[in-house]
Write an enzyme that holds these catalytic residues in place. Structure first.
Site, PDB file in Angstrom:
ATOM      1  CG  ASP A  34     -14.910  21.605   1.865  1.00 11.53           C
ATOM      2  OD1 ASP A  34     -15.739  21.428   0.935  1.00 11.53           O
ATOM      3  OD2 ASP A  34     -15.151  21.294   3.046  1.00 11.53           O
ATOM      4  CD  GLU A  36     -19.347  18.720   2.824  1.00  6.61           C
ATOM      5  OE1 GLU A  36     -18.526  19.059   3.693  1.00  6.61           O
ATOM      6  OE2 GLU A  36     -20.573  18.894   2.937  1.00  6.61           O
ATOM      7  CD  GLN A  93      -4.797  -2.174   0.168  1.00  8.91           C
ATOM      8  OE1 GLN A  93      -4.565  -2.304   1.371  1.00  8.91           O
ATOM      9  NE2 GLN A  93      -5.076  -1.005  -0.373  1.00  8.91           N
ATOM     10  CG  HIS A 125      -7.311  -8.716  -7.103  1.00 15.90           C
ATOM     11  ND1 HIS A 125      -6.405  -8.497  -8.121  1.00 15.90           N
ATOM     12  CD2 HIS A 125      -6.614  -9.278  -6.085  1.00 15.90           C
ATOM     13  CE1 HIS A 125      -5.214  -8.896  -7.722  1.00 15.90           C
ATOM     14  NE2 HIS A 125      -5.312  -9.373  -6.497  1.00 15.90           N
ATOM     15  CE  LYS A 183       3.169  -8.674  -8.869  1.00 16.38           C
ATOM     16  NZ  LYS A 183       2.051  -7.793  -9.213  1.00 16.38           N
ATOM     17  NE  ARG A 185       3.282  -5.175  -6.327  1.00 12.81           N
ATOM     18  CZ  ARG A 185       3.139  -4.321  -7.331  1.00 12.81           C
ATOM     19  NH1 ARG A 185       3.856  -3.229  -7.394  1.00 12.81           N
ATOM     20  NH2 ARG A 185       2.248  -4.558  -8.275  1.00 12.81           N
ATOM     21  CG  ASP A 210      -2.387  -8.441 -13.985  1.00 17.05           C
ATOM     22  OD1 ASP A 210      -3.140  -9.082 -13.214  1.00 17.05           O
ATOM     23  OD2 ASP A 210      -1.355  -7.864 -13.592  1.00 17.05           O
ATOM     24  CG  ASP A 214      -1.565   1.589  -9.798  1.00 17.00           C
ATOM     25  OD1 ASP A 214      -1.553   2.721 -10.324  1.00 17.00           O
ATOM     26  OD2 ASP A 214      -1.579   1.436  -8.563  1.00 17.00           O
TER      27      ASP A 214
HETATM   28  C1  R5P Z   1      -1.839  -7.318  -8.410  1.00 21.98           C
HETATM   29  O1  R5P Z   1      -2.213  -8.095  -7.575  1.00 21.98           O
HETATM   30  C2  R5P Z   1      -2.668  -6.925  -9.596  1.00 21.98           C
HETATM   31  O2  R5P Z   1      -3.285  -8.036 -10.184  1.00 21.98           O
HETATM   32  C3  R5P Z   1      -1.829  -6.194 -10.630  1.00 21.98           C
HETATM   33  O3  R5P Z   1      -0.853  -7.090 -11.127  1.00 21.98           O
HETATM   34  C4  R5P Z   1      -1.151  -4.991 -10.030  1.00 21.98           C
HETATM   35  O4  R5P Z   1      -2.066  -4.224  -9.288  1.00 21.98           O
HETATM   36  C5  R5P Z   1      -0.545  -4.136 -11.115  1.00 21.98           C
HETATM   37  O5  R5P Z   1       0.041  -3.027 -10.533  1.00 21.98           O
HETATM   38  P1  R5P Z   1       1.236  -2.297 -11.229  1.00 21.98           P
HETATM   39  O6  R5P Z   1       0.812  -1.950 -12.631  1.00 21.98           O
HETATM   40  O7  R5P Z   1       1.461  -1.082 -10.376  1.00 21.98           O
HETATM   41  O8  R5P Z   1       2.428  -3.208 -11.201  1.00 21.98           O
END
Ligand code: R5P
Length: 291
Positions: A34, A36, A93, A125, A183, A185, A210, A214
């Site tokens: 599973d 684990e 976050q 971050h 920016k 979002r 940056d 992601d």
């Molecule tokens: C946001 O606060 C981070 O510093 C990056 O800018 C963010 O995580 C990038 O994510 P993505 O590539 O999905 O836009």
């Protein structure tokens, strides 16, 4: 150095142990049907040793695996446990709204309660995240890593407000001008970007800086904005190459000419095969910080 590597970034652990001329602790990591995780240390000489564990945290299984390795090392009588976490997930976050957790703090508390003595992290971050640690943290910055890619006619660009301090530090260190992008979002992945100040950047060479890439949307949108303003070239540096979903395809189609990332997260074959991406090795930076 007695290094115990999790399964998240074995190539980086091997580079580090070779630089440190240390000893890699033999271990076995298996999964039950599973998924684990089961870990077993196969070194019976850990009693009273200072053990360093390397584990990048880009998914929850890696966090569990790290906690299991820490407990196993303690059970074997390790006298001190230091952990190297090149990428600490959940760090972004850090601005909870009503009803939301302070997610980085949840991860930090799990790590601290596992009984470790020291943590080394790369490019956290924000200061807010760094300040949440109650145990000693060595926070490695990125300025040295950029030495090979910086050109004297670059404009350093912060792709969003959250990245301003990082980009500012790079611009200041290399005595380069700094530009801010604003920016917004719209949904979790949709991003719009515009220049914060009306500046003539036509024909200039830009370096976006940056911490995390992601989906790639933040960088690709920032690159579109720079492109619309007629810049000559767009390079980007992102410390942590999460690169999920269609990120690599997005980068390949984008106005970014070159993207530099580090191996804080073990690069996938897709990442190493992407011609636009170059990988900067962090083993020496970590090794020097441990001296
Ligand atoms: C946001 O606060 C981070 O510093 C990056 O800018 C963010 O995580 C990038 O994510 P993505 O590539 O999905 O836009």
């Amino acid at each position: 150095m007695h290094l115990l590597s999790g399964s998240s970034n074995l190539p980086l652990a091997k580079k580090l142990i070779s630089l440190a001329k240390g000893q890699m602790i033999d271990r076995e990591i298996k999964n039950f049907a599973d998924k684990e995780i089961k870990v077993k240390l196969k070194d019976d000489k850990l009693k009273n040793q200072h053990i360093t564990i390397l584990e990048t945290l880009s998914n929850s299984d890696q966090l569990i695996e790290l906690c299991l390795l820490i407990d196993a090392a303690k059970n074997e009588g390790a006298k001190k446990i230091s952990v190297i976490i090149p990428y600490l997930f959940y760090s972004r976050q850090d601005k909870p709204k009503t009803g939301e957790p302070f997610s980085p703090n949840v991860i930090i508390k799990i790590l601290e309660n596992s009984g470790i003595d020291h943590i080394t992290c790369l490019d956290l971050h924000s200061e807010k995240v760094k300040n949440k640690f109650a145990i000693p943290v060595k926070h490695l910055g990125i300025t040295k890593l950029l030495k090979e890619i910086i050109k004297e006619d670059f404009i350093v660009v912060a792709p969003d407000a959250g990245g301003t301090k990082r980009a500012e530090a790079v611009a200041q260190h290399y005595k380069l001008p700094l530009l801010h992008i604003e920016k917004k979002r719209l949904k979790d992945s949709k991003v719009i970007a515009k220049l914060e100040e009306e500046t003539n950047i036509k024909g200039k060479q830009c370096l976006l800086v940056d911490d995390i890439i992601d989906s790639g949307n933040t960088l690709c949108e920032a690159a579109n904005t720079l492109h619309d303003h007629g810049v000559k070239s767009i390079q980007a540096f992102c410390t942590h190459a999460v690169l999920s979903g269609n990120a690599i395809e997005n980068i390949e189609k984008s106005n970014i000419d070159k993207l530099f990332v580090t191996n804080s997260i073990n690069p996938t074959t897709e990442t190493t095969n992407c011609k636009k991406i170059s990988i900067i090795d962090i083993a020496t930076l970590i090794h020097e910080s441990l001296k």
